[in-house]
Scaffold this motif. Structure first.
Motif, PDB file in Angstrom:
ATOM      1  N   ASP A 196      14.483  -9.950  10.677  1.00  8.86           N
ATOM      2  CA  ASP A 196      15.467 -10.190  11.737  1.00  8.86           C
ATOM      3  C   ASP A 196      16.881  -9.803  11.310  1.00  8.86           C
ATOM      4  OD1 ASP A 196      13.423 -11.157  13.302  1.00  8.86           O
ATOM      5  OD2 ASP A 196      13.860 -13.271  12.916  1.00  8.86           O
ATOM      6  N   ALA A 197      17.153  -9.866  10.010  1.00  4.78           N
ATOM      7  CA  ALA A 197      18.497  -9.561   9.526  1.00  4.78           C
ATOM      8  C   ALA A 197      18.731  -8.067   9.325  1.00  4.78           C
ATOM      9  CB  ALA A 197      18.762 -10.303   8.217  1.00  4.78           C
ATOM     10  N   ALA A 198      17.665  -7.267   9.370  1.00  4.65           N
ATOM     11  CA  ALA A 198      17.811  -5.824   9.167  1.00  4.65           C
ATOM     12  C   ALA A 198      18.667  -5.230  10.281  1.00  4.65           C
ATOM     13  CB  ALA A 198      16.441  -5.159   9.131  1.00  4.65           C
ATOM     14  N   ASN A 199      19.634  -4.410   9.896  1.00  9.44           N
ATOM     15  CA  ASN A 199      20.546  -3.830  10.881  1.00  9.44           C
ATOM     16  C   ASN A 199      19.842  -2.896  11.852  1.00  9.44           C
ATOM     17  OD1 ASN A 199      22.849  -5.100   9.889  1.00  9.44           O
ATOM     18  ND2 ASN A 199      23.143  -3.543   8.321  1.00  9.44           N
ATOM     19  N   LYS A 200      18.962  -2.044  11.332  1.00 13.51           N
ATOM     20  CA  LYS A 200      18.241  -1.088  12.166  1.00 13.51           C
ATOM     21  C   LYS A 200      16.803  -1.049  11.691  1.00 13.51           C
ATOM     22  CE  LYS A 200      18.354   3.721  13.765  1.00 13.51           C
ATOM     23  NZ  LYS A 200      18.951   5.072  13.531  1.00 13.51           N
ATOM     24  N   ASP A 201      16.439   0.008  10.982  1.00 15.22           N
ATOM     25  CA  ASP A 201      15.110   0.088  10.385  1.00 15.22           C
ATOM     26  C   ASP A 201      15.079  -0.744   9.107  1.00 15.22           C
ATOM     27  OD1 ASP A 201      14.345   1.835  12.384  1.00 15.22           O
ATOM     28  OD2 ASP A 201      14.858   3.623  11.221  1.00 15.22           O
ATOM     29  N   ALA A 202      14.097  -1.608   8.993  1.00 11.98           N
ATOM     30  CA  ALA A 202      14.001  -2.480   7.824  1.00 11.98           C
ATOM     31  C   ALA A 202      13.606  -1.687   6.580  1.00 11.98           C
ATOM     32  CB  ALA A 202      12.986  -3.580   8.088  1.00 11.98           C
ATOM     33  N   PHE A 203      14.164  -2.089   5.456  1.00  8.15           N
ATOM     34  CA  PHE A 203      13.821  -1.523   4.151  1.00  8.15           C
ATOM     35  C   PHE A 203      13.544  -2.707   3.238  1.00  8.15           C
ATOM     36  CE2 PHE A 203      15.554   1.327   0.445  1.00  8.15           C
ATOM     37  CZ  PHE A 203      14.295   1.324  -0.125  1.00  8.15           C
ATOM     38  N   ILE A 204      12.275  -2.902   2.881  1.00 10.38           N
ATOM     39  CA  ILE A 204      11.841  -4.079   2.132  1.00 10.38           C
ATOM     40  C   ILE A 204      11.189  -3.643   0.830  1.00 10.38           C
ATOM     41  CG2 ILE A 204      10.277  -6.075   2.157  1.00 10.38           C
ATOM     42  CD1 ILE A 204      10.583  -6.071   5.228  1.00 10.38           C
ATOM     43  N   LEU A 205      11.435  -4.396  -0.225  1.00  9.73           N
ATOM     44  CA  LEU A 205      10.797  -4.143  -1.516  1.00  9.73           C
ATOM     45  C   LEU A 205       9.792  -5.255  -1.788  1.00  9.73           C
ATOM     46  CD1 LEU A 205      10.832  -2.304  -4.076  1.00  9.73           C
ATOM     47  CD2 LEU A 205      12.328  -4.035  -5.097  1.00  9.73           C
ATOM     48  N   ILE A 206       8.571  -4.866  -2.149  1.00  9.02           N
ATOM     49  CA  ILE A 206       7.521  -5.823  -2.491  1.00  9.02           C
ATOM     50  C   ILE A 206       7.220  -5.692  -3.979  1.00  9.02           C
ATOM     51  CG2 ILE A 206       5.131  -6.534  -2.080  1.00  9.02           C
ATOM     52  CD1 ILE A 206       5.366  -5.227   0.694  1.00  9.02           C
ATOM     53  N   LEU A 207       7.349  -6.781  -4.716  1.00  7.70           N
ATOM     54  CA  LEU A 207       7.102  -6.758  -6.154  1.00  7.70           C
ATOM     55  C   LEU A 207       5.764  -7.422  -6.452  1.00  7.70           C
ATOM     56  CD1 LEU A 207      10.690  -7.661  -7.423  1.00  7.70           C
ATOM     57  CD2 LEU A 207       9.661  -5.393  -7.137  1.00  7.70           C
ATOM     58  N   ASP A 208       4.836  -6.625  -6.949  1.00  5.63           N
ATOM     59  CA  ASP A 208       3.470  -7.078  -7.195  1.00  5.63           C
ATOM     60  C   ASP A 208       3.303  -7.507  -8.650  1.00  5.63           C
ATOM     61  OD1 ASP A 208       0.758  -7.575  -6.996  1.00  5.63           O
ATOM     62  OD2 ASP A 208       0.166  -5.466  -7.095  1.00  5.63           O
ATOM     63  N   ILE A 254       0.618 -11.792  -1.686  1.00  4.70           N
ATOM     64  CA  ILE A 254       1.265 -10.506  -1.425  1.00  4.70           C
ATOM     65  C   ILE A 254       0.475  -9.684  -0.419  1.00  4.70           C
ATOM     66  CG2 ILE A 254       1.787  -8.245  -2.465  1.00  4.70           C
ATOM     67  CD1 ILE A 254       3.893 -10.226  -3.159  1.00  4.70           C
ATOM     68  N   ASN A 255      -0.841  -9.668  -0.542  1.00  4.48           N
ATOM     69  CA  ASN A 255      -1.660  -8.828   0.336  1.00  4.48           C
ATOM     70  C   ASN A 255      -1.650  -9.313   1.780  1.00  4.48           C
ATOM     71  OD1 ASN A 255      -2.461  -7.015  -1.709  1.00  4.48           O
ATOM     72  ND2 ASN A 255      -4.009  -8.464  -2.425  1.00  4.48           N
ATOM     73  N   ASP A 256      -1.649 -10.630   1.969  1.00  2.69           N
ATOM     74  CA  ASP A 256      -1.532 -11.161   3.333  1.00  2.69           C
ATOM     75  C   ASP A 256      -0.170 -10.787   3.927  1.00  2.69           C
ATOM     76  OD1 ASP A 256      -4.039 -12.267   3.266  1.00  2.69           O
ATOM     77  OD2 ASP A 256      -3.360 -14.294   2.760  1.00  2.69           O
ATOM     78  N   THR A 257       0.859 -10.777   3.091  1.00  2.00           N
ATOM     79  CA  THR A 257       2.190 -10.396   3.554  1.00  2.00           C
ATOM     80  C   THR A 257       2.225  -8.925   3.964  1.00  2.00           C
ATOM     81  OG1 THR A 257       3.221 -12.064   2.139  1.00  2.00           O
ATOM     82  CG2 THR A 257       4.628 -10.267   2.904  1.00  2.00           C
ATOM     83  N   SER A 279      -1.960  -3.695  -8.026  1.00  2.00           N
ATOM     84  CA  SER A 279      -3.369  -4.103  -7.996  1.00  2.00           C
ATOM     85  C   SER A 279      -4.174  -3.216  -7.048  1.00  2.00           C
ATOM     86  CB  SER A 279      -3.488  -5.566  -7.555  1.00  2.00           C
ATOM     87  OG  SER A 279      -3.037  -5.721  -6.217  1.00  2.00           O
ATOM     88  N   ALA A 280      -5.472  -3.130  -7.290  1.00  2.00           N
ATOM     89  CA  ALA A 280      -6.350  -2.239  -6.522  1.00  2.00           C
ATOM     90  C   ALA A 280      -6.342  -2.575  -5.036  1.00  2.00           C
ATOM     91  CB  ALA A 280      -7.764  -2.314  -7.076  1.00  2.00           C
ATOM     92  N   LEU A 281      -6.411  -3.862  -4.700  1.00  2.00           N
ATOM     93  CA  LEU A 281      -6.434  -4.249  -3.290  1.00  2.00           C
ATOM     94  C   LEU A 281      -5.106  -3.934  -2.615  1.00  2.00           C
ATOM     95  CD1 LEU A 281      -7.805  -5.473  -0.865  1.00  2.00           C
ATOM     96  CD2 LEU A 281      -7.193  -7.755  -1.711  1.00  2.00           C
ATOM     97  N   THR A 282      -4.018  -4.141  -3.315  1.00  2.00           N
ATOM     98  CA  THR A 282      -2.705  -3.829  -2.754  1.00  2.00           C
ATOM     99  C   THR A 282      -2.577  -2.330  -2.493  1.00  2.00           C
ATOM    100  OG1 THR A 282      -1.707  -5.718  -3.892  1.00  2.00           O
ATOM    101  CG2 THR A 282      -0.211  -4.009  -3.118  1.00  2.00           C
TER     102      THR A 282
END
Length: 240
Positions: A85-97, A153-156, A198-201
């Protein structure tokens, strides 16, 4: 109780209205940077206790307090929806596994703040939390970057895909990251220091991208890889 240590980290916490219970400050520091931080704290009517450096050394968890430590009740994590919701336009997210080194996490958070990442996702298990070392290493960037701590992480990743976020895993054997467009909502996955993604990710990700290298060593430190990949995506999205 979480301790924010170092001048940059404390100053950014003060400027970003982080809830601070008290400040421990050196009674021998008198330079302009130190005095400016104390002035901000006094203007906010915060409790300041001036002590000898030996006391600060005792309270410090990083060993690099630079003459000032702020105590707060704890780091406030965000939710995935708050990041989106806070993203100004297109969201840019980093996921750390599975990033476990606090220095790596702190460095990554600092890069994210510099290059417009809207938020970071970390796992609750087998991953580093935001602690004193992370805050110190980030040079105060933890005060500005939203971080979500999730159970799985995978559910996210599945949820982000439902929210029209295209998920890229940064791993060896993928497409050259510089050849992607990165239009729209983007999430980038960076794997752990020892085992990668991870393999599933990897399977759940929409595409695997790689950083082209020409040296004899075919791997990068996690924070270095994150920095290069984040800057590449930032540059691409800025040019779109």
């Amino acid at each position: 109780m979480l301790r924010i240590e170092g001048r940059n980290a404390v100053r950014e916490a003060l400027n970003n209205d982080v809830t601070i219970e008290r400040i421990w400050a050196s009674n021998s520091s008198k330079d302009k940077t130190f005095n400016d931080i104390i002035s901000i704290a006094k203007a906010k009517k915060l409790k300041i206790q001036f002590v000898d450096n030996i006391i600060l050394d005792k309270y410090s968890k990083t060993g690099k307090h630079q003459g000032i430590i702020a105590e707060t009740s704890g780091f406030k994590y965000s939710t995935i929806d708050e990041i989106l919701d806070a993203a100004n336009k297109d969201a840019f997210i980093l996921i750390l596994d599975g990033i476990e080194d606090p220095h790596n996490l702190g460095s990554i958070i600092r890069v994210c703040e510099c290059f417009g990442v809207d938020g970071i996702v970390i796992g609750k298990n087998r991953a580093c939390n935001v602690n004193e070392t992370v805050i110190k290493t980030s040079a105060g960037a933890t005060s500005y970057v939203k971080i979500a701590k999730v159970t799985n992480i995978n559910d996210t990743i599945k949820y982000l895909k439902e929210r029209n976020v295209w998920v890229y895993a940064c791993e060896l054997g993928g497409t050259d990251i510089a050849k992607e467009n990165f239009d729209g909502n983007v999430a980038l996955v960076i794997g752990s220091e020892g085992f990668g993604t991870s393999a599933l990710t990897l399977k759940l990700s929409d595409k695997t991208v790689s950083i082209p290298m020409c040296g004899k060593i075919n791997s990068l430190n996690a924070s270095v890889a994150a920095g290069i990949a984040i800057n590449t995506i930032y540059t691409k999205k800025k040019g779109n």
